[in-house]
Design a protein around this motif. Structure first.
Motif, PDB file in Angstrom:
ATOM      1  N   PRO A   1       1.132  11.106  -1.392  1.00  0.00           N
ATOM      2  CA  PRO A   1       2.174  11.864  -0.699  1.00  0.00           C
ATOM      3  C   PRO A   1       3.566  11.268  -0.878  1.00  0.00           C
ATOM      4  O   PRO A   1       3.728  10.056  -1.011  1.00  0.00           O
ATOM      5  CB  PRO A   1       1.747  11.795   0.772  1.00  0.00           C
ATOM      6  CG  PRO A   1       0.838  10.627   0.870  1.00  0.00           C
ATOM      7  CD  PRO A   1       0.195  10.464  -0.480  1.00  0.00           C
ATOM      8  N   ILE A   2       4.551  12.157  -0.892  1.00  0.00           N
ATOM      9  CA  ILE A   2       5.959  11.768  -0.917  1.00  0.00           C
ATOM     10  C   ILE A   2       6.602  12.366   0.318  1.00  0.00           C
ATOM     11  O   ILE A   2       6.580  13.582   0.509  1.00  0.00           O
ATOM     12  CB  ILE A   2       6.665  12.290  -2.189  1.00  0.00           C
ATOM     13  CG1 ILE A   2       6.010  11.745  -3.445  1.00  0.00           C
ATOM     14  CG2 ILE A   2       8.157  11.916  -2.128  1.00  0.00           C
ATOM     15  CD1 ILE A   2       6.543  12.366  -4.728  1.00  0.00           C
ATOM     16  N   ARG A   3       7.124  11.490   1.180  1.00  0.00           N
ATOM     17  CA  ARG A   3       7.875  11.939   2.354  1.00  0.00           C
ATOM     18  C   ARG A   3       9.344  11.674   2.100  1.00  0.00           C
ATOM     19  O   ARG A   3       9.698  10.679   1.467  1.00  0.00           O
ATOM     20  CB  ARG A   3       7.481  11.145   3.609  1.00  0.00           C
ATOM     21  CG  ARG A   3       6.112  11.348   4.120  1.00  0.00           C
ATOM     22  CD  ARG A   3       5.827  10.589   5.421  1.00  0.00           C
ATOM     23  NE  ARG A   3       6.582   9.347   5.580  1.00  0.00           N
ATOM     24  CZ  ARG A   3       7.266   9.003   6.674  1.00  0.00           C
ATOM     25  NH1 ARG A   3       7.312   9.789   7.722  1.00  0.00           N
ATOM     26  NH2 ARG A   3       7.896   7.851   6.740  1.00  0.00           N
ATOM     27  N   VAL A   4      10.201  12.545   2.582  1.00  0.00           N
ATOM     28  CA  VAL A   4      11.646  12.360   2.486  1.00  0.00           C
ATOM     29  C   VAL A   4      12.194  12.395   3.907  1.00  0.00           C
ATOM     30  O   VAL A   4      12.091  13.413   4.581  1.00  0.00           O
ATOM     31  CB  VAL A   4      12.298  13.455   1.618  1.00  0.00           C
ATOM     32  CG1 VAL A   4      13.798  13.242   1.528  1.00  0.00           C
ATOM     33  CG2 VAL A   4      11.669  13.484   0.221  1.00  0.00           C
ATOM     34  N   VAL A   5      12.704  11.244   4.355  1.00  0.00           N
ATOM     35  CA  VAL A   5      13.209  11.146   5.723  1.00  0.00           C
ATOM     36  C   VAL A   5      14.520  10.347   5.750  1.00  0.00           C
ATOM     37  O   VAL A   5      14.704   9.437   4.941  1.00  0.00           O
ATOM     38  CB  VAL A   5      12.177  10.475   6.679  1.00  0.00           C
ATOM     39  CG1 VAL A   5      10.900  11.268   6.751  1.00  0.00           C
ATOM     40  CG2 VAL A   5      11.893   9.051   6.263  1.00  0.00           C
ATOM     41  N   PRO A   6      15.399  10.673   6.686  1.00  0.00           N
ATOM     42  CA  PRO A   6      16.601   9.857   6.830  1.00  0.00           C
ATOM     43  C   PRO A   6      16.277   8.505   7.461  1.00  0.00           C
ATOM     44  O   PRO A   6      15.242   8.353   8.121  1.00  0.00           O
ATOM     45  CB  PRO A   6      17.503  10.701   7.751  1.00  0.00           C
ATOM     46  CG  PRO A   6      16.584  11.622   8.462  1.00  0.00           C
ATOM     47  CD  PRO A   6      15.393  11.821   7.577  1.00  0.00           C
TER      48      PRO A   6
ATOM     49  N   ASN B   1       8.576   9.267  -8.824  1.00  0.00           N
ATOM     50  CA  ASN B   1       7.474   9.919  -9.530  1.00  0.00           C
ATOM     51  C   ASN B   1       6.469   8.897 -10.038  1.00  0.00           C
ATOM     52  O   ASN B   1       5.260   9.080  -9.897  1.00  0.00           O
ATOM     53  CB  ASN B   1       7.999  10.769 -10.683  1.00  0.00           C
ATOM     54  CG  ASN B   1       8.795  11.967 -10.204  1.00  0.00           C
ATOM     55  OD1 ASN B   1       8.799  12.313  -9.033  1.00  0.00           O
ATOM     56  ND2 ASN B   1       9.490  12.601 -11.123  1.00  0.00           N
ATOM     57  N   GLY B   2       6.953   7.808 -10.625  1.00  0.00           N
ATOM     58  CA  GLY B   2       6.061   6.769 -11.142  1.00  0.00           C
ATOM     59  C   GLY B   2       5.188   6.173 -10.059  1.00  0.00           C
ATOM     60  O   GLY B   2       3.996   5.936 -10.263  1.00  0.00           O
ATOM     61  N   ALA B   3       5.761   5.935  -8.883  1.00  0.00           N
ATOM     62  CA  ALA B   3       4.996   5.358  -7.772  1.00  0.00           C
ATOM     63  C   ALA B   3       3.942   6.343  -7.265  1.00  0.00           C
ATOM     64  O   ALA B   3       2.774   5.985  -7.104  1.00  0.00           O
ATOM     65  CB  ALA B   3       5.936   4.958  -6.641  1.00  0.00           C
TER      66      ALA B   3
ATOM     67  N   PRO C   1       1.657   5.970  -1.715  1.00  0.00           N
ATOM     68  CA  PRO C   1       2.398   6.865  -0.838  1.00  0.00           C
ATOM     69  C   PRO C   1       3.862   6.404  -0.804  1.00  0.00           C
ATOM     70  O   PRO C   1       4.141   5.209  -0.687  1.00  0.00           O
ATOM     71  CB  PRO C   1       1.734   6.683   0.524  1.00  0.00           C
ATOM     72  CG  PRO C   1       0.359   6.176   0.198  1.00  0.00           C
ATOM     73  CD  PRO C   1       0.547   5.318  -1.024  1.00  0.00           C
ATOM     74  N   VAL C   2       4.770   7.349  -0.940  1.00  0.00           N
ATOM     75  CA  VAL C   2       6.197   7.034  -1.056  1.00  0.00           C
ATOM     76  C   VAL C   2       6.964   7.657   0.096  1.00  0.00           C
ATOM     77  O   VAL C   2       6.748   8.820   0.444  1.00  0.00           O
ATOM     78  CB  VAL C   2       6.763   7.563  -2.393  1.00  0.00           C
ATOM     79  CG1 VAL C   2       8.278   7.422  -2.444  1.00  0.00           C
ATOM     80  CG2 VAL C   2       6.126   6.860  -3.576  1.00  0.00           C
ATOM     81  N   THR C   3       7.872   6.880   0.655  1.00  0.00           N
ATOM     82  CA  THR C   3       8.877   7.409   1.564  1.00  0.00           C
ATOM     83  C   THR C   3      10.217   7.232   0.868  1.00  0.00           C
ATOM     84  O   THR C   3      10.628   6.111   0.576  1.00  0.00           O
ATOM     85  CB  THR C   3       8.878   6.671   2.917  1.00  0.00           C
ATOM     86  OG1 THR C   3       7.597   6.848   3.529  1.00  0.00           O
ATOM     87  CG2 THR C   3       9.958   7.214   3.832  1.00  0.00           C
TER      88      THR C   3
ATOM     89  N   GLU D   1       0.817  -1.215   0.000  1.00  0.00           N
ATOM     90  CA  GLU D   1       0.000   0.000   0.000  1.00  0.00           C
ATOM     91  C   GLU D   1       0.843   1.253   0.000  1.00  0.00           C
ATOM     92  O   GLU D   1       0.343   2.343  -0.267  1.00  0.00           O
ATOM     93  CB  GLU D   1      -0.931  -0.011   1.212  1.00  0.00           C
ATOM     94  CG  GLU D   1      -1.932  -1.158   1.169  1.00  0.00           C
ATOM     95  CD  GLU D   1      -2.799  -1.214   2.412  1.00  0.00           C
ATOM     96  OE1 GLU D   1      -2.633  -0.376   3.322  1.00  0.00           O
ATOM     97  OE2 GLU D   1      -3.653  -2.117   2.459  1.00  0.00           O
ATOM     98  N   ALA D   2       2.120   1.138   0.334  1.00  0.00           N
ATOM     99  CA  ALA D   2       3.048   2.262   0.367  1.00  0.00           C
ATOM    100  C   ALA D   2       4.449   1.712   0.094  1.00  0.00           C
ATOM    101  O   ALA D   2       4.693   0.516   0.265  1.00  0.00           O
ATOM    102  CB  ALA D   2       3.010   2.961   1.722  1.00  0.00           C
ATOM    103  N   LEU D   3       5.348   2.581  -0.337  1.00  0.00           N
ATOM    104  CA  LEU D   3       6.694   2.148  -0.718  1.00  0.00           C
ATOM    105  C   LEU D   3       7.768   2.957  -0.022  1.00  0.00           C
ATOM    106  O   LEU D   3       7.612   4.170   0.169  1.00  0.00           O
ATOM    107  CB  LEU D   3       6.888   2.291  -2.234  1.00  0.00           C
ATOM    108  CG  LEU D   3       5.881   1.599  -3.138  1.00  0.00           C
ATOM    109  CD1 LEU D   3       6.212   1.891  -4.598  1.00  0.00           C
ATOM    110  CD2 LEU D   3       5.837   0.111  -2.879  1.00  0.00           C
ATOM    111  N   TRP D   4       8.854   2.288   0.326  1.00  0.00           N
ATOM    112  CA  TRP D   4      10.096   2.943   0.711  1.00  0.00           C
ATOM    113  C   TRP D   4      10.996   2.816  -0.511  1.00  0.00           C
ATOM    114  O   TRP D   4      11.164   1.709  -1.049  1.00  0.00           O
ATOM    115  CB  TRP D   4      10.765   2.231   1.870  1.00  0.00           C
ATOM    116  CG  TRP D   4      10.093   2.370   3.203  1.00  0.00           C
ATOM    117  CD1 TRP D   4       8.947   3.058   3.499  1.00  0.00           C
ATOM    118  CD2 TRP D   4      10.543   1.785   4.425  1.00  0.00           C
ATOM    119  NE1 TRP D   4       8.658   2.938   4.833  1.00  0.00           N
ATOM    120  CE2 TRP D   4       9.629   2.163   5.430  1.00  0.00           C
ATOM    121  CE3 TRP D   4      11.620   0.993   4.769  1.00  0.00           C
ATOM    122  CZ2 TRP D   4       9.771   1.767   6.758  1.00  0.00           C
ATOM    123  CZ3 TRP D   4      11.759   0.590   6.091  1.00  0.00           C
ATOM    124  CH2 TRP D   4      10.850   0.976   7.079  1.00  0.00           C
TER     125      TRP D   4
END
Length: 162
Positions: free
Chosen positions: A152-157, A107-109, A115-117, A89-92
């Motif tokens: 949504p696209i989240r960017v986290v360490p 972008n494709g995801a 939802p992308v992390t 349901e979501a991807l890292w």
């Protein structure tokens, strides 16, 4: 990834990739590796050293490996069907090369509704004629943090992953 020239933060990114993989496994998430099939005569031609998945990656026999021929990991591959079968349901998203394969796949995801992390410290690229690899990594982390997309696209360490 190793070069020449070496990718920005290559050793750190490999170590972080393995930490991300361990966190995913601990959560019971499937791990999927994407392998790029380059054209005949290129360093990414199937069977060449540059084509092989990096030997430092902590892979399991049960991990899926999907081969692709274009930057977007969804285009003309089994990735979407594999994600559907796994109930994802979501991807890292992590990997190499930030400005090609990683950017196209993020972008494709997101535009396919996932939802992308993006793991900010688990993707890399090489210096390009117009920008250093470090600059490109920082630039794309900023772009993804500010990109409007259907999902949504989240960017986290890595250290901020659950």
């Amino acid at each position: 990834m190793d070069g020449p020239p070496a990718s920005a933060r290559a050793a750190q990114v490999l170590a972080t990739l393995n930490r991300v993989i361990a966190k995913a496994r601990k959560r019971g998430m499937p791990v999927i590796f994407i392998q790029h099939n380059g054209p005949k005569g290129s360093p990414l031609e199937p069977g060449q050293d540059g084509w092989k998945l990096h030997s430092a990656l902590e892979r399991h026999e049960s991990d899926a490996v999907i081969r692709k021929s274009f930057s977007d990991c969804f285009h003309a591959t089994t990735l979407a069907a594999t994600l559907s079968r796994l109930g994802a349901e979501a991807l890292w998203i992590t990997g190499y090369a930030t400005d090609f394969c990683v950017a196209s796949t993020v972008n494709g995801a997101a535009f396919r509704g996932f939802p992308v992390t993006v793991i900010a410290d688990a993707h890399t690229t090489k210096d390009r004629p117009h920008a250093k690899g470090e600059t490109l990594i920082d630039h794309y982390n900023w772009v993804w943090s500010n990109l409007g997309a259907p999902a949504p696209i989240r960017v986290v360490p890595c250290d901020e992953l659950p």
